[in-house]
Design a protein around this motif. Structure first.
Motif, PDB file in Angstrom:
ATOM      1  N   LEU A 184      -7.593  -5.238  -2.618  1.00 28.41           N
ATOM      2  CA  LEU A 184      -6.844  -4.773  -3.792  1.00 28.41           C
ATOM      3  C   LEU A 184      -7.007  -3.272  -4.023  1.00 28.41           C
ATOM      4  O   LEU A 184      -6.168  -2.653  -4.685  1.00 28.41           O
ATOM      5  CB  LEU A 184      -7.299  -5.539  -5.045  1.00 28.41           C
ATOM      6  CG  LEU A 184      -6.993  -7.044  -5.061  1.00 28.41           C
ATOM      7  CD1 LEU A 184      -7.589  -7.687  -6.314  1.00 28.41           C
ATOM      8  CD2 LEU A 184      -5.496  -7.295  -4.996  1.00 28.41           C
ATOM      9  N   ILE A 185      -8.049  -2.691  -3.476  1.00 28.52           N
ATOM     10  CA  ILE A 185      -8.256  -1.253  -3.650  1.00 28.52           C
ATOM     11  C   ILE A 185      -7.160  -0.452  -2.950  1.00 28.52           C
ATOM     12  O   ILE A 185      -6.901   0.717  -3.290  1.00 28.52           O
ATOM     13  CB  ILE A 185      -9.655  -0.838  -3.121  1.00 28.52           C
ATOM     14  CG1 ILE A 185     -10.088   0.494  -3.743  1.00 28.52           C
ATOM     15  CG2 ILE A 185      -9.699  -0.820  -1.625  1.00 28.52           C
ATOM     16  CD1 ILE A 185     -10.372   0.425  -5.220  1.00 28.52           C
ATOM     17  N   ALA A 221      -5.668  -4.312 -11.881  1.00 30.19           N
ATOM     18  CA  ALA A 221      -5.269  -4.408 -13.284  1.00 30.19           C
ATOM     19  C   ALA A 221      -4.518  -3.162 -13.734  1.00 30.19           C
ATOM     20  O   ALA A 221      -3.550  -3.253 -14.511  1.00 30.19           O
ATOM     21  CB  ALA A 221      -6.498  -4.641 -14.160  1.00 30.19           C
ATOM     22  N   SER A 222      -4.938  -1.998 -13.250  1.00 29.54           N
ATOM     23  CA  SER A 222      -4.260  -0.760 -13.652  1.00 29.54           C
ATOM     24  C   SER A 222      -2.833  -0.713 -13.122  1.00 29.54           C
ATOM     25  O   SER A 222      -1.925  -0.213 -13.789  1.00 29.54           O
ATOM     26  CB  SER A 222      -5.046   0.461 -13.155  1.00 29.54           C
ATOM     27  OG  SER A 222      -4.976   0.592 -11.751  1.00 29.54           O
ATOM     28  N   ASN A 251       0.832  -1.197   0.000  1.00 29.06           N
ATOM     29  CA  ASN A 251       0.000   0.000   0.000  1.00 29.06           C
ATOM     30  C   ASN A 251       0.872   1.255   0.000  1.00 29.06           C
ATOM     31  O   ASN A 251       2.100   1.159  -0.156  1.00 29.06           O
ATOM     32  CB  ASN A 251      -0.960  -0.008   1.197  1.00 29.06           C
ATOM     33  CG  ASN A 251      -0.215  -0.051   2.536  1.00 29.06           C
ATOM     34  OD1 ASN A 251       0.951   0.334   2.630  1.00 29.06           O
ATOM     35  ND2 ASN A 251      -0.906  -0.505   3.572  1.00 29.06           N
ATOM     36  N   ASN A 252       0.272   2.382   0.170  1.00 31.22           N
ATOM     37  CA  ASN A 252       1.019   3.650   0.117  1.00 31.22           C
ATOM     38  C   ASN A 252       2.074   3.774   1.214  1.00 31.22           C
ATOM     39  O   ASN A 252       3.026   4.553   1.085  1.00 31.22           O
ATOM     40  CB  ASN A 252       0.051   4.834   0.209  1.00 31.22           C
ATOM     41  CG  ASN A 252      -0.681   5.073  -1.101  1.00 31.22           C
ATOM     42  OD1 ASN A 252      -0.090   4.948  -2.166  1.00 31.22           O
ATOM     43  ND2 ASN A 252      -1.964   5.404  -1.020  1.00 31.22           N
ATOM     44  N   ALA A 276       1.611  -0.600  -5.209  1.00 37.11           N
ATOM     45  CA  ALA A 276       2.738  -1.071  -6.024  1.00 37.11           C
ATOM     46  C   ALA A 276       2.840  -2.589  -5.981  1.00 37.11           C
ATOM     47  O   ALA A 276       2.446  -3.227  -4.993  1.00 37.11           O
ATOM     48  CB  ALA A 276       4.047  -0.458  -5.521  1.00 37.11           C
ATOM     49  N   ILE A 277       3.356  -3.153  -7.066  1.00 40.27           N
ATOM     50  CA  ILE A 277       3.629  -4.587  -7.145  1.00 40.27           C
ATOM     51  C   ILE A 277       5.117  -4.759  -7.412  1.00 40.27           C
ATOM     52  O   ILE A 277       5.638  -4.278  -8.422  1.00 40.27           O
ATOM     53  CB  ILE A 277       2.819  -5.265  -8.264  1.00 40.27           C
ATOM     54  CG1 ILE A 277       1.318  -5.082  -8.035  1.00 40.27           C
ATOM     55  CG2 ILE A 277       3.167  -6.753  -8.352  1.00 40.27           C
ATOM     56  CD1 ILE A 277       0.458  -5.617  -9.168  1.00 40.27           C
TER      57      ILE A 277
END
Length: 365
Positions: free
Chosen positions: A165-166, A227-228, A152-153, A170-171
């Motif tokens: 997931l919301i 997905a984005s 997360n952030n 970053a991945i």
């Protein structure tokens, strides 16, 4: 006379081999000298692993993370450098604690753990049979189990489940299991749904896993966000929406290629070789309807038998289809017992009677 029985399981009623056994018992009362070969099959959904174990694959059992975060016992099957990872084993509806739906929090982490175990065996090919999942997390949990960090952030790992997931910012795949790049992944599924939209993972499949309309909206937004972040290159790929979006993860991060589930299974069990010399093939499934004609297990059996000129009969719990089919004859349990629940609860004696009918029809020719 030689008959091959290759029926899919009757969901929540009888396994593939239980269906075959009951039919065979009926046939043998009329034709005691009949040679019957029972073959377990599956189309990439639940039961596929069991079918392959029956054909000579070896089972390996591990304790992994279940869909609700609970420890569960799950198997993979291996033979000749090929591993079968069935999503229902680790992340299926049957593995939910107390069978309680968890549409926003159910995780596919355990499926990723099974993939790691398969890689530990040094296999070259991993077949992902992804039907029957309890998850709508776009395969994110499995991706985490394979070494990716979804943060997360604040840089902390996000929680499990599609709803989390919301929070993804970053991945990081720098620590993704390096053996993935050396393995071939096959998505054994006939699902053609894309990842997003009215025909996507959230709208079509999450209600089957307990999602309310509000949950569907949350999951659609969360999976769209996932997905984005991950690039979105496969959002419209056929099968990306399978198993709550696990197909998308497999395409995007594992380089998986989709193949018809039943074709993969029939190939692995050398089905055409088993048909040589057969006079009749019997196939079946719980409900035979228009969806059956678009690639489910019985159609794969029909296609294989037709290529050798062998007639095929269909046995099902219910038949809901109009017009002619390519099957020589279609038998339904509801033709004998009109109470559908009785057919589900006690299929064996009804299948036995159908076996008698088939034998009488065959012996009179």
């Amino acid at each position: 006379m030689r008959i091959v029985i290759a029926a899919d399981s009757f969901k929540a009623s009888a396994s593939s081999l239980e269906v075959a056994s009951s039919l065979a018992a009926g046939i043998l009362t009329v034709i005691p000298t009949c040679e019957i070969r029972a073959v377990a099959i599956g189309d990439g959904g639940e039961g596929t692993l069991a079918a392959l174990l029956h054909s000579g694959f070896e089972a390996f059992t591990y304790q992994v993370t279940g869909p609700a975060g609970n420890p569960v016992s799950a198997r993979i099957a291996i033979k000749d450098g090929i591993a079968i990872v069935e999503m229902a084993e680790a992340s299926g509806l049957g593995q939910l604690s107390e069978k309680k739906f968890a549409p926003l929090t159910a995780t596919s982490f355990g499926t990723g753990e099974l993939i790691v175990k398969a890689l530990d065996h040094g296999v070259q090919t991993i077949i992902l049979a992804i039907g029957g999942s309890a998850t709508s997390d776009a395969g994110a949990g499995a991706l985490q189990a394979l070494g990716a960090r979804l943060t997360n952030n604040s840089g902390a790992e996000i929680g499990h489940g599609g709803g989390a997931l919301i929070d993804l910012a970053a991945i990081d795949i720098s620590k993704l299991d390096p053996r993935i790049s050396d393995a071939k992944f096959i998505l054994a599924s006939d699902v053609t749904n894309p990842l997003l939209g009215v025909n996507g993972a959230a709208h079509i499949f999450s209600p089957q896993k307990g999602a309310t309309p509000n949950d569907v909206a949350i999951l659609e937004a969360a999976i769209t966000h996932f997905a984005s972040i991950s690039g979105g290159g496969h959002i419209n790929s056929s099968g990306a929406g399978a198993a709550g979006g696990a197909g998308y993860m497999a395409f995007t991060f594992l380089g998986a290629k989709q193949r018809s589930g039943i074709e993969v299974v029939l190939e692995l069990i050398s089905f055409k070789e088993l048909l040589v010399g057969a006079d009749l093939v019997i196939t079946g499934e719980g409900k035979f309807d228009s969806q059956s004609l678009s690639g489910k297990a019985p159609m794969g059996v029909l296609k294989a038998a037709q290529s050798l000129g062998i007639p095929v009969m269909m046995v099902c719990g219910q038949a809901d289809i109009s017009g002619e089919t390519e099957f020589k004859k279609v038998y339904a349990l509801t033709d004998i017992e009109s109470d559908v629940q009785k057919c589900i609860d006690s299929p064996a004696p009804l299948l036995n009677k159908i076996g008698v009918l088939i034998a009488n029809a065959t012996s009179s020719q």
